[in-house]
Enzyme design. Structure first.
Site, PDB file in Angstrom:
ATOM      1  N   HIS A 234       0.800  -1.233   0.000  1.00 16.87           N
ATOM      2  CA  HIS A 234       0.000   0.000   0.000  1.00 16.87           C
ATOM      3  C   HIS A 234       0.832   1.283   0.000  1.00 16.87           C
ATOM      4  CE1 HIS A 234      -0.146   0.407   4.702  1.00 16.87           C
ATOM      5  NE2 HIS A 234       0.986  -0.138   4.293  1.00 16.87           N
ATOM      6  N   HIS A 235       2.154   1.176   0.009  1.00 15.00           N
ATOM      7  CA  HIS A 235       2.991   2.384  -0.091  1.00 15.00           C
ATOM      8  C   HIS A 235       3.383   2.697  -1.533  1.00 15.00           C
ATOM      9  CE1 HIS A 235       3.182   2.712   4.174  1.00 15.00           C
ATOM     10  NE2 HIS A 235       3.890   1.605   4.350  1.00 15.00           N
ATOM     11  N   CYS A 236       3.072   1.806  -2.454  1.00 15.59           N
ATOM     12  CA  CYS A 236       3.465   2.010  -3.850  1.00 15.59           C
ATOM     13  C   CYS A 236       2.303   2.603  -4.635  1.00 15.59           C
ATOM     14  CB  CYS A 236       3.893   0.689  -4.480  1.00 15.59           C
ATOM     15  SG  CYS A 236       4.525   0.863  -6.165  1.00 15.59           S
TER      16      CYS A 236
END
Length: 543
Positions: free
Chosen positions: A301-303
């Site tokens: 979910h950080h990309c």
């Protein structure tokens, strides 16, 4: 010394063709491909349409500068150009404004290549794509996904029908649980330099197999996402940037990765992440078909489409939703992100689609990534403080999820079930117990399954978790969902029972399958001891 000679040679080639150079654009690998260094190039002496084309042609990530033709062009013309230039020791004066014959040859060649490329793109655009949703519903591979808008940020492709092999055929006796041994990461022990347990996914499968829920025959094995699959969301410039080990080192937060040859990084680091990404996309379709699905990996979910970070190299959550939207399987989706960290990647991706994608994010406000801009993409933002405990945490999850579903009616819930909120996690810095995580997961599934006339399909991904006991907790939570009747697969249970009968297994204490099958008392709608209807967590909160 070799890098100096390479730079000198390239400068002579460009100067000989009336191109003024000050620095060089791209990346150069020094000696054996261990270290790559970024460099830049300016073309002050080239103007007009040709100048722009030359800039666009050369200003891309380059594997290495080597004596020879300009990278990416292998034509006979440019080969001749290089050999002639190498033998010429007196470059043309930069004051001469007329291009040389060699420059004209190169210009004509590139113009021809560009025209041929444009004609090919136009011819493909006029072809009629097949019905994507009909092909997808058959469960066969080679499904076409029709792009609804240009996806390549660099303009490499636009509105092209996309063929994918990710949607493999799944048998009725297979659980909608996706896993592959390719998920696990290992590269010379360097993975231990990061607190993330890079073998967590294999341990989850092993625990579920020991408990008698899964077997090799009942698990769904995904395929690796191809570059064409990734370009549905990612820009080509971002995909190209991953060809440099130093970029991957920054994303994985393991600096020594920068010293590895990129082909090793591709195989040992990025291929497992691409396989997990393919698993999330496949699980999304399975969730729509079966009502629920779990990818044992994923949850990056950080990309976002054009940047990675926090051990997240591919935007699998964004990709899964984009595929479903383009297949016509959904019109609206909700992301419930309960990882301890802010999910800034998908928040950035769907910032312009908040009417179609609703994001609820519960996270520790004091830790990475502190992405203030991405917060604008979160419809329901629940910020926690250090060491928040079970009671406050579960109360907020329950109340905010209830309100979110009152505000928005999704066709699917993508549940990012990170376990880095577990007490003692070195990065999450919250104080949720193992039992609290099981209850949290149960709340999400009960809201999707029990609180409405038409259940909402749920796709669950496992995301972060930086302790060695995370795998055990994830497995226990899945077993709890099965025991409570929130997930199930009757055909898989029957297949497993026949297999046990055939092998003569008596059911060891470590494999209490009889206590957790849908036909057993533990998963019955009534309590086996009191005969009263078994209450779920939502009933507890209501009281």
């Amino acid at each position: 010394m070799r890098s100096y000679r390479i730079f000198s040679h390239l400068a002579k080639v460009l100067q000989h063709n009336s191109v003024k150079t000050s620095t060089i654009v791209g990346r150069v690998q020094i000696g054996w491909p261990l270290i790559s260094l970024p460099v830049t190039l300016s073309f002050d002496g080239v103007e007009g349409k040709w100048g722009q084309r030359l800039k666009s042609y050369l200003q891309k990530p380059i594997l290495a500068f080597v004596p020879g033709p300009i990278m990416g062009d292998t034509s006979e013309n440019t080969s001749k150009l290089d050999s002639q230039t190498a033998s010429n020791q007196s470059p043309v004066s930069q004051d001469d404004s007329k291009p040389t014959e060699r420059m004209q040859t190169l210009q004509e060649h590139l113009t021809q290549r560009t025209d041929e490329h444009n004609e090919e793109q136009s011819r493909q655009n006029t072809q009629e794509p097949s019905e994507a949703s009909a092909a997808c519903s058959s469960g066969q591979p080679n499904t076409k996904v029709q792009k609804t808008e240009p996806q390549d940020r660099d303009g490499a492709s636009s509105e092209q029908p996309h063929k994918t092999h990710l949607f493999v055929e799944v048998a009725d006796h297979q659980w909608p649980i996706v896993y592959s041994t390719e998920y696990n990461i290992g590269f010379l022990g360097m993975e231990k330099l990061h607190p993330f347990d890079s073998g967590k996914w294999g341990k989850v499968f092993q625990f579920l197999r020991e408990e008698g829920m899964l077997s090799e025959a009942t698990i769904v094995r995904p395929l690796e996402a191809t570059e064409a699959d990734l370009l549905v969301v990612h820009s080509s410039s971002y995909i190209n940037s991953l060809r440099w080990s130093i970029t991957v080192a920054g994303i994985t937060e393991v600096p020594p990765v920068a010293l590895l040859p990129n082909f090793v990084v591709q195989k040992k680091v990025l291929k497992p992440l691409r396989t997990q990404t393919g698993g999330t996309i496949l699980a999304a379709k399975l969730a729509m078909e079966r009502g629920w699905a779990i990818n044992v990996g994923g949850g990056f979910h950080h990309c976002s489409s054009d940047r990675g970070g926090g051990f997240c190299a591919y935007a699998d959550i964004t990709l899964s939703i984009k595929f479903l939207l383009e297949l016509g399987l959904i019109k609206k989706a909700m992301i419930v992100d309960l990882d301890a960290h802010q999910g800034n990647g998908h928040a950035r991706d769907f910032m312009d689609m908040m009417d179609k994608v609703y994001i609820m994010d519960v996270y520790n406000r004091n830790i990475y990534p502190h992405d203030g801009f991405a917060k604008r993409g979160i419809r329901r933002k629940v910020e926690l403080d250090f060491f928040t405990g079970d009671e406050e945490y579960l109360d907020k999850v329950y109340n905010h999820l209830k309100k979110a579903l009152e505000e928005f009616e999704p066709d699917i819930i993508v549940y990012n079930a990170g376990t880095d909120c577990l007490e003692g996690d070195p990065l999450g810095a919250l104080s949720i117990t193992a039992e609290g995580i099981k209850n949290r997961d149960q709340i999400v599934f009960e809201f999707a399954k029990k609180e409405r006339d038409k259940p909402i399909p749920v796709l669950m991904v496992t995301s972060g978790g930086y302790q060695r006991n995370n795998a055990r907790i994830i497995a226990d939570s899945i077993l709890n969902l099965r025991q409570k009747g929130l997930i199930g697969c009757q055909a898989a249970e029957e297949h497993q029972a026949k297999r046990k009968k055939k092998t003569g297994s008596s059911g060891s204490p470590s494999s209490p399958e009889s206590a957790t099958t849908p036909s057993s008392g533990a998963s019955s709608p009534t309590s086996p001891t009191s005969g009263e209807p078994r209450r779920g967590l939502l009933d507890w909160f209501k009281r």
